[in-house]
Design an enzyme around this catalytic site. Structure first.
Site, PDB file in Angstrom:
ATOM      1  N   HIS A   1      51.983  26.044 -45.821  1.00 48.30           N
ATOM      2  CA  HIS A   1      53.292  25.857 -45.412  1.00 48.30           C
ATOM      3  C   HIS A   1      53.379  24.497 -45.464  1.00 48.30           C
ATOM      4  O   HIS A   1      54.267  23.857 -44.893  1.00 48.30           O
ATOM      5  CB  HIS A   1      53.755  26.500 -44.165  1.00 48.30           C
ATOM      6  CG  HIS A   1      53.120  26.261 -42.889  1.00 48.30           C
ATOM      7  ND1 HIS A   1      51.770  26.380 -42.715  1.00 48.30           N
ATOM      8  CD2 HIS A   1      53.325  25.491 -42.027  1.00 48.30           C
ATOM      9  CE1 HIS A   1      51.394  26.026 -41.643  1.00 48.30           C
ATOM     10  NE2 HIS A   1      52.498  25.123 -41.154  1.00 48.30           N
TER      11      HIS A   1
HETATM   12  C1  UD1 Z   1      56.481  24.004 -38.194  1.00 50.35           C
HETATM   13  C2  UD1 Z   1      55.549  22.705 -37.721  1.00 50.35           C
HETATM   14  C3  UD1 Z   1      54.185  22.814 -38.230  1.00 50.35           C
HETATM   15  C4  UD1 Z   1      53.508  24.172 -37.862  1.00 50.35           C
HETATM   16  C5  UD1 Z   1      54.712  25.395 -38.565  1.00 50.35           C
HETATM   17  C6  UD1 Z   1      54.185  26.901 -38.240  1.00 50.35           C
HETATM   18  C7  UD1 Z   1      56.633  20.392 -37.110  1.00 50.35           C
HETATM   19  C8  UD1 Z   1      56.969  19.321 -37.556  1.00 50.35           C
HETATM   20  N1  UD1 Z   1      56.302  21.368 -37.988  1.00 50.35           N
HETATM   21  O1  UD1 Z   1      56.546  23.474 -39.589  1.00 50.35           O
HETATM   22  O2  UD1 Z   1      53.416  21.994 -37.419  1.00 50.35           O
HETATM   23  O3  UD1 Z   1      52.691  24.532 -38.453  1.00 50.35           O
HETATM   24  O4  UD1 Z   1      56.004  25.055 -37.919  1.00 50.35           O
HETATM   25  O5  UD1 Z   1      55.214  27.463 -38.971  1.00 50.35           O
HETATM   26  O6  UD1 Z   1      57.291  20.775 -35.783  1.00 50.35           O
HETATM   27  N2  UD1 Z   1      62.838  28.344 -41.292  1.00 50.35           N
HETATM   28  C9  UD1 Z   1      63.257  29.454 -41.250  1.00 50.35           C
HETATM   29  N3  UD1 Z   1      63.357  30.520 -40.300  1.00 50.35           N
HETATM   30  C10 UD1 Z   1      62.679  29.866 -39.050  1.00 50.35           C
HETATM   31  C11 UD1 Z   1      62.247  28.742 -39.092  1.00 50.35           C
HETATM   32  C12 UD1 Z   1      62.189  27.682 -40.130  1.00 50.35           C
HETATM   33  O7  UD1 Z   1      64.046  30.032 -42.378  1.00 50.35           O
HETATM   34  O8  UD1 Z   1      62.727  30.778 -38.082  1.00 50.35           O
HETATM   35  C13 UD1 Z   1      62.784  27.343 -42.456  1.00 50.35           C
HETATM   36  C14 UD1 Z   1      64.040  26.290 -42.478  1.00 50.35           C
HETATM   37  O9  UD1 Z   1      64.525  26.284 -43.617  1.00 50.35           O
HETATM   38  C15 UD1 Z   1      63.429  25.253 -41.965  1.00 50.35           C
HETATM   39  C16 UD1 Z   1      61.908  25.362 -42.828  1.00 50.35           C
HETATM   40  O10 UD1 Z   1      61.705  26.818 -42.423  1.00 50.35           O
HETATM   41  O11 UD1 Z   1      64.154  24.230 -42.704  1.00 50.35           O
HETATM   42  C17 UD1 Z   1      60.936  24.462 -41.967  1.00 50.35           C
HETATM   43  O12 UD1 Z   1      60.977  24.808 -40.571  1.00 50.35           O
HETATM   44  P1  UD1 Z   1      60.645  23.556 -39.428  1.00 50.35           P
HETATM   45  O13 UD1 Z   1      60.544  24.310 -38.105  1.00 50.35           O
HETATM   46  O14 UD1 Z   1      61.221  22.428 -39.727  1.00 50.35           O
HETATM   47  O15 UD1 Z   1      58.916  23.182 -39.919  1.00 50.35           O
HETATM   48  P2  UD1 Z   1      57.710  24.493 -40.458  1.00 50.35           P
HETATM   49  O16 UD1 Z   1      57.490  23.938 -41.829  1.00 50.35           O
HETATM   50  O17 UD1 Z   1      58.078  25.761 -39.770  1.00 50.35           O
END
Ligand code: UD1
Length: 352
Positions: free
Chosen positions: A200
């Site tokens: 990821h």
């Molecule tokens: C975040 C953390 C990362 C951690 C990871 C664990 C930051 C900068 N990154 O990354 O350090 O290793 O979490 O999972 O804080 N999304 C969903 N459902 C959810 C959450 C997210 O669909 O419940 C999708 C959304 O489209 C979003 C994307 O995943 O844009 C990324 O989510 P985001 O929280 O921005 O970062 P992660 O890649 O999850």
């Protein structure tokens, strides 16, 4: 009575906060839990609260997804009135996600003391958003709870006064130790000897060429070894967006904690770019091949079962051959990864 406020937002935060919340409850201190809503899907959030027996958050800021700036800003904006009204004696933030740095920024300007759980980790790679979050959060924190000696060394080098640094061990391993018996009694589906994959990191999945290259490598691996791949929502979106064919791999939805732990205990090898999974495999003694050039968790390489293969396909293949021949790297469990880190944190907070 001392009042401790925890801020959590993303999946790994929940695993880290659970043992601290539990230990503080046992000491009878007052505590408040704020969920920023950075992760919001049921299988990225609610199931973790249930399985790890974390109480319902007192506040959910429901920030959702966004760019780094907008997500961080939104958390700050929504967190400020909550923490102002709650007036805690200390705010605990966890790990290195956007929720961590956002809460630390807010508290520092309100002169509310900050405790950082999992302080001092450094990948020395500022292209990684988490590295920025780590540096800023540590800089602003008043008590820095480190999981391993390297964290202390990094913080001292950066000029943090030694009396602020408390080596307590690894809270993520507290959760693992507590739930391992349940994971081991999970129904064992599928054949033994599979590779468990997670992916990821933006550097691996947000770039179409990188993601295509990794999926191609995994498809090749799947010719010798079944692959089980629970897919993070970020990665699933990218696979779709870039039109990458990953049919040969067994793709799953993100998994609950206990089910994923059960898979880790039975995997022949784990291939990942996660931080926490490097630690969990080291504890379990399961070989881990990390698809990154660096790690903020060097103890997993120095003492544990982790090997950084980066984007070197030749290295991935040769290490896999070693593992399948029974010649995988053997490791030991780092000091203080003993299931009691949360209790140590609670004791320190009680006496601060
Ligand atoms: C975040 C953390 C990362 C951690 C990871 C664990 C930051 C900068 N990154 O990354 O350090 O290793 O979490 O999972 O804080 N999304 C969903 N459902 C959810 C959450 C997210 O669909 O419940 C999708 C959304 O489209 C979003 C994307 O995943 O844009 C990324 O989510 P985001 O929280 O921005 O970062 P992660 O890649 O999850």
């Amino acid at each position: 009575m001392k009042h401790i406020l925890h801020v959590v937002g993303a999946r790994p935060n929940f695993v880290k906060a659970a043992p601290v919340v539990r230990a503080i409850r046992e000491l009878g201190l007052r505590q408040t839990l704020v969920h920023t809503g950075q992760h919001y899907d049921r299988n990225m959030s609610d199931v973790f609260f249930t399985e790890l027996e974390i109480p319902e958050p007192d506040f959910n800021l429901e920030v959702g997804s966004g760019s780094h700036a907008s997500q961080t800003a939104e958390i700050m904006h929504r967190f400020e009135p909550v923490v102002t009204e709650q007036k805690p004696d200390i705010v605990l933030v966890y790990g290195d996600v956007n929720s961590t740095v956002a809460a630390a920024l807010v508290c520092s300007k309100l002169l509310i003391p900050i405790g950082h759980v999992e302080a001092g980790l450094r990948s020395f790679d500022r292209a990684m958003p988490e590295e920025i979050n780590r540096i800023v959060t540590d800089r602003l924190s008043d008590v820095l709870f480190t999981p391993s000696e390297d964290g202390d060394v990094n913080l001292k080098r950066e000029g943090v006064p030694p009396e602020r640094i408390r080596l307590v061990g690894n809270v993520m391993i507290d959760s693992l130790i507590r739930l391992l018996p349940m994971a081991k009694s999970c129904p064992k589906n599928g054949a033994p000897g599979f590779a468990l994959v997670t992916l990821h990191r933006p550097s691996n999945v947000d770039n179409s060429e990188n993601l295509q290259r990794i999926v191609r490598s995994l498809v090749e691996v799947s010719e010798q070894l079944d692959i089980t791949f629970p897919v993070h929502p970020r990665t699933r979106q990218r696979i779709k967006e870039f039109g990458i064919s990953a049919e040969r791999l067994h793709l799953y939805e993100p998994m609950p904690y206990i089910e994923f732990l059960s898979l880790q205990t039975r995997a022949a090898v784990v291939i990942t770019d996660s931080g926490g999974i490097q630690e969990e495999t080291t504890y379990l003694g399961v070989p881990c091949l990390t698809l990154r050039a660096n790690t903020e968790r060097p103890v997993t390489v120095d003492m544990g079962t982790n090997i950084l293969v980066g984007d070197d396909k030749g290295r991935l293949d040769s290490e896999l051959r070693n593992i399948l021949a029974g010649k995988g790297k053997k490791g030991v469990i780092p000091p203080l990864w003993d299931g009691h880190a949360g209790e140590r944190i609670a004791q320190i907070l009680a006496t601060l």
